[in-house]
Design a protein around this motif. Structure first.
Motif, PDB file in Angstrom:
ATOM      1  N   GLY A 100     -90.174  65.256 -85.395  1.00 48.63           N
ATOM      2  CA  GLY A 100     -89.258  65.055 -84.295  1.00 48.63           C
ATOM      3  C   GLY A 100     -88.852  66.349 -83.628  1.00 48.63           C
ATOM      4  N   ASP A 101     -89.635  66.759 -82.624  1.00 49.72           N
ATOM      5  CA  ASP A 101     -89.319  67.984 -81.899  1.00 49.72           C
ATOM      6  C   ASP A 101     -87.937  67.917 -81.261  1.00 49.72           C
ATOM      7  OD1 ASP A 101     -91.840  68.715 -82.627  1.00 49.72           O
ATOM      8  OD2 ASP A 101     -92.679  68.708 -80.606  1.00 49.72           O
ATOM      9  N   HIS A 102     -87.455  66.698 -80.990  1.00 47.54           N
ATOM     10  CA  HIS A 102     -86.135  66.548 -80.373  1.00 47.54           C
ATOM     11  C   HIS A 102     -85.022  67.092 -81.264  1.00 47.54           C
ATOM     12  CE1 HIS A 102     -86.575  63.063 -83.002  1.00 47.54           C
ATOM     13  NE2 HIS A 102     -85.259  62.996 -83.022  1.00 47.54           N
ATOM     14  N   LYS A 103     -85.261  67.152 -82.558  1.00 50.14           N
ATOM     15  CA  LYS A 103     -84.245  67.665 -83.497  1.00 50.14           C
ATOM     16  C   LYS A 103     -84.011  69.155 -83.308  1.00 50.14           C
ATOM     17  CE  LYS A 103     -85.313  64.191 -86.928  1.00 50.14           C
ATOM     18  NZ  LYS A 103     -85.885  63.930 -88.236  1.00 50.14           N
ATOM     19  N   ILE A 104     -85.012  69.866 -82.838  1.00 46.22           N
ATOM     20  CA  ILE A 104     -84.888  71.311 -82.646  1.00 46.22           C
ATOM     21  C   ILE A 104     -83.815  71.599 -81.605  1.00 46.22           C
ATOM     22  CG2 ILE A 104     -86.076  73.399 -81.902  1.00 46.22           C
ATOM     23  CD1 ILE A 104     -88.657  72.092 -83.014  1.00 46.22           C
ATOM     24  N   ARG A 105     -83.798  70.826 -80.524  1.00 48.83           N
ATOM     25  CA  ARG A 105     -82.798  71.040 -79.483  1.00 48.83           C
ATOM     26  C   ARG A 105     -81.384  70.778 -79.992  1.00 48.83           C
ATOM     27  NH1 ARG A 105     -87.108  68.775 -77.035  1.00 48.83           N
ATOM     28  NH2 ARG A 105     -86.277  66.659 -76.990  1.00 48.83           N
ATOM     29  N   ARG A 106     -81.277  70.051 -81.084  1.00 46.34           N
ATOM     30  CA  ARG A 106     -79.964  69.776 -81.686  1.00 46.34           C
ATOM     31  C   ARG A 106     -79.593  70.811 -82.745  1.00 46.34           C
ATOM     32  NH1 ARG A 106     -81.096  63.403 -82.381  1.00 46.34           N
ATOM     33  NH2 ARG A 106     -80.858  62.846 -80.200  1.00 46.34           N
ATOM     34  N   GLY A 107     -80.448  71.798 -82.938  1.00 47.42           N
ATOM     35  CA  GLY A 107     -80.128  72.872 -83.867  1.00 47.42           C
ATOM     36  C   GLY A 107     -80.795  72.776 -85.225  1.00 47.42           C
ATOM     37  N   TYR A 108     -81.654  71.800 -85.418  1.00 46.12           N
ATOM     38  CA  TYR A 108     -82.381  71.668 -86.675  1.00 46.12           C
ATOM     39  C   TYR A 108     -83.724  72.377 -86.541  1.00 46.12           C
ATOM     40  CZ  TYR A 108     -79.058  68.003 -87.901  1.00 46.12           C
ATOM     41  OH  TYR A 108     -77.921  67.297 -88.174  1.00 46.12           O
ATOM     42  N   LEU A 109     -83.767  73.647 -86.871  1.00 42.88           N
ATOM     43  CA  LEU A 109     -85.019  74.388 -86.778  1.00 42.88           C
ATOM     44  C   LEU A 109     -85.956  73.976 -87.905  1.00 42.88           C
ATOM     45  CD1 LEU A 109     -83.726  77.961 -85.902  1.00 42.88           C
ATOM     46  CD2 LEU A 109     -84.550  76.177 -84.359  1.00 42.88           C
ATOM     47  N   PRO A 110     -87.270  73.995 -87.659  1.00 43.28           N
ATOM     48  CA  PRO A 110     -88.228  73.601 -88.700  1.00 43.28           C
ATOM     49  C   PRO A 110     -88.220  74.577 -89.871  1.00 43.28           C
ATOM     50  CG  PRO A 110     -89.377  74.476 -86.788  1.00 43.28           C
ATOM     51  CD  PRO A 110     -87.937  74.392 -86.415  1.00 43.28           C
ATOM     52  N   ARG A 111     -88.417  74.036 -91.064  1.00 46.30           N
ATOM     53  CA  ARG A 111     -88.499  74.833 -92.285  1.00 46.30           C
ATOM     54  C   ARG A 111     -89.774  74.426 -93.020  1.00 46.30           C
ATOM     55  NH1 ARG A 111     -84.144  77.536 -93.117  1.00 46.30           N
ATOM     56  NH2 ARG A 111     -84.379  78.137 -95.262  1.00 46.30           N
TER      57      ARG A 111
END
Length: 98
Positions: free
Chosen positions: A20-31
């Motif tokens: 979910g790339d949309h999560k990145i805009r909410r501040g959840y960077l990939p780990r």
């Protein structure tokens, strides 16, 4: 809501789930995540190992690009990427050996 709850509870991280790339805009960077598996067939083990080695560079590249291009945070993502085992040297992506 998850971030607010984590702050209230004093948690240092929140797991947003996979994809979910949309999560990145909410501040959840990939780990990066890790897993271990046992495979009885040595031929299959070899094939999976070769695939994972080939996929590794693409995984690090994707992680880096998403952090650098999609992060909503104003700070430079270099330190965060270093925590993930990735360094940028000029235009070159350098991955720590695991």
């Amino acid at each position: 809501q998850a971030i607010e709850a984590a702050l209230e509870l004093g948690l240092t991280s929140v797991e947003a789930g996979a994809q979910g790339d949309h999560k990145i805009r909410r501040g959840y960077l990939p780990r990066l995540t890790y897993s271990a598996h046992y495979m009885k067939d040595s031929g299959f083990t070899t094939a999976v190992g070769q695939f994972l080695e080939a996929e590794r560079e693409q995984t690090y590249l994707t992680l880096s690009m998403l952090c650098m291009q999609e992060s909503p945070f104003k700070e430079d993502p270099t330190e965060y990427l270093a925590e993930q085992g990735v360094a940028l040297q000029g235009d070159t992506l350098v991955v720590e050996e695991s």
